[in-house]
Design an enzyme around this catalytic site. Sequence first.
Site, PDB file in Angstrom:
ATOM      1  CG  ASP A   5      -2.367   0.091   0.914  1.00 26.93           C
ATOM      2  OD1 ASP A   5      -2.744   1.054   0.221  1.00 26.93           O
ATOM      3  OD2 ASP A   5      -3.128  -0.794   1.320  1.00 26.93           O
ATOM      4  CG  ASP A  40      -5.328   5.039   1.101  1.00 24.65           C
ATOM      5  OD1 ASP A  40      -6.228   4.191   1.153  1.00 24.65           O
ATOM      6  OD2 ASP A  40      -5.296   6.059   1.815  1.00 24.65           O
ATOM      7  CD  GLU A  53      -9.222   3.418  -1.507  1.00 24.41           C
ATOM      8  OE1 GLU A  53     -10.122   2.941  -0.794  1.00 24.41           O
ATOM      9  OE2 GLU A  53      -8.297   4.115  -1.056  1.00 24.41           O
ATOM     10  CG  HIS A 109      -9.134  -2.359   3.612  1.00 21.39           C
ATOM     11  ND1 HIS A 109      -8.967  -2.302   2.246  1.00 21.39           N
ATOM     12  CD2 HIS A 109      -8.795  -1.140   4.071  1.00 21.39           C
ATOM     13  CE1 HIS A 109      -8.540  -1.101   1.908  1.00 21.39           C
ATOM     14  NE2 HIS A 109      -8.424  -0.377   2.994  1.00 21.39           N
ATOM     15  CG  ASP A 110     -12.022   0.746   3.373  1.00 17.59           C
ATOM     16  OD1 ASP A 110     -11.591   0.633   4.539  1.00 17.59           O
ATOM     17  OD2 ASP A 110     -11.405   1.375   2.485  1.00 17.59           O
TER      18      ASP A 110
END
Length: 518
Positions: A98, A200, A263, A320-321
Site C-alpha cells: 500500500d 490509497d 483506489e 477492507h472497507d
Amino acid sequence: MSAPWWQSAVLYQVYPRSFQDSNGDGIGDLAGITARLDDLVALGIDALWISPVFPSPMADFGYDVADYCDIDPRFGTLAEMDRLVAEAHARGLKVLLDYVPNHSSDQHPWFTASRSSRDDPKRDWYIWRDAAADGGPPNNWISDFGGPAWEWDAATGQYYAHAFLAQQPDLNWRSPELRAAMLDVLRFWFDRGIDGFRIDVLWHMIKHADFLDNPVNPDWHGGMAEMDRVHQTHSTDQPEVHDIAREMRAIADAAGERLLVGEIYLPVERLMDYYGGVHLPLNFQLIGAEWHAPSLLALIEGYERALPEGGWPNWVLGNHDRPRAATRFGAEQARVAAMLLLTLRGTPTIYYGDEIGMADVAIPAERVQDPRELREPGKGLGRDPVRTPMAWDDSANGGFTSGEPWLPLHADWPTRNMGVEREEAGSMWRLYRDLLALRRATPALALGEWAAVASVGEVLAYERRLGDARVLVVLNLGTAYAPFALPEWAAALSVVLSSAEGDADPRLLGPNEGLILA
C-alpha cells in the site's frame, strides 16, 4: 502470450493485522504472511497486496504513516519484509504494498517540522490556511470520518486540512519538495524488489487551488454519513492529479514490469480518466451493485464500453472497507459471485477470507476498534466486521494466534477454516482453487474477449473467446430453477466447472448455480 504479467494475474489482498500472527501478540505480522505463502500458492493466486505495514501510531490502523520507508515493529522489520519478498518471488508470487500519498500521520517528522513554525522549510509540505472571517474553518469541507476537514493549530494560528482523521494531515502535492520526497518513496521500495503498489485514495490527492466551498447535497439526511452533507467537487478529483499519476507511472515503468493500482471511488466515466497514470484504476462496481442479472449485464457492458483504448479492466468483490460478499449475497450466491469475479475479463482481486466464505462479524461494543464507527456509531460505517482474523484450522483461535486476537473471529471458525475446507468436497475454498486453476489453464478466461450471451430472468451468461477457443459462463443469480437457451455454437462444449454439487445441465440451471462450459 506477450501480455504483462498483471493482465492474467489474480491479486489477493492481505490485511496484515488479521492474516497470521507469528509471535502471540494477537496481531498478524510479516513473518506470519511469509509462513502462509505456501497456502497462497496452493490456492493459486499470483500476487499479494499487503495493506499498510509502515511505522504508525495506528490512529487509523496504519493509514496514518509516520515513516514511509520502514516497517512498524508490530509487523516486523525491514529485513523481514525483504525475506517475505524473496520467499514470495521464489514461489513465483509478486508482492504489492500500500502507498498512502494523500496524508501522513501527525507524528511524521515532516509534520512535526511543518507545524513548528510558519517559517519552517516544510511548512508547505502540508495544507495550511487562515481561518474564515468568523474564525472558523476556511471552508465547508467535511472529513470522510465526519466533522470539519480542518483542524486548528493554536501554536501557528492556522488550520491544516485532513480528509480523514485530524491525526492524518493532508500532504500538499503542490509543493515540489514534498512531491519529490514522496516519489522517492516509490523508488525506495522498487529498489527493494516490491512489484507494485495499491495507491490509497488516489483521487483525493489534489485539492482545488482556491479552496472553494463544496456544493451542499440537498438529498442528505441524518441516516447518511456526515461526509455526504456535501459533494466533494473541490476537495477531490482535481485535474492536476493526473500529472502526478503519470509521474508515478513513469517511475514504475523505469523500474521494470511493476504495477500501479489506484483506489478511486468515482463514477465509471471519471474513473476512466485515471488510465494512462495507474495501470488499474480499481473498479468497485460489483461491491455496490444490485444483484440482478439485467442490472449486472448493463453494468458490465457499460464498463467495457467506457474503457479507453488499451485500458485493461479489473474487478473487485470485497475489500477492507466494505461488507463481505457472503454477507451481501448469502453463502450460496457468494459462490456464484466468486465465479463471476474470476471469469469476467480483466484482473480480479480476492479479499482474504472470501475464499473460505467468511462473512461480516458482529463486533461487541466494547471491542470496537475502528475510528469511523467510534465517530459515527450506528450508521453501519464501521469496518471492523470485515477485518477479522483469518481462520486456518480448527485449533484455538483458528490457528491465527496463540494469544488474544485483536478482533474476534467468526463464530463458525471451527468448521469454516482453510484446513477443513481444503479437505471438504464442494467447499468454498475448493471452488476458488478450481476456478483459479481453470483460469490459469485457459487463456480465453485469463486474456480473452468478453461478450454477452442472450439469457432471460436471473440468468447472466457471457462468452470468453481467444482465437478459436470459446468458453461459456452461465450464472443463475436467483433462488429458483432457471431455463437457459444454449447457443448453437456452444452445443459441443461440456461443463468443466460448477458452483454446485450434483449433475449440471446448462439448459436448466439449479438455484444459485453457476456453470463454466469449455
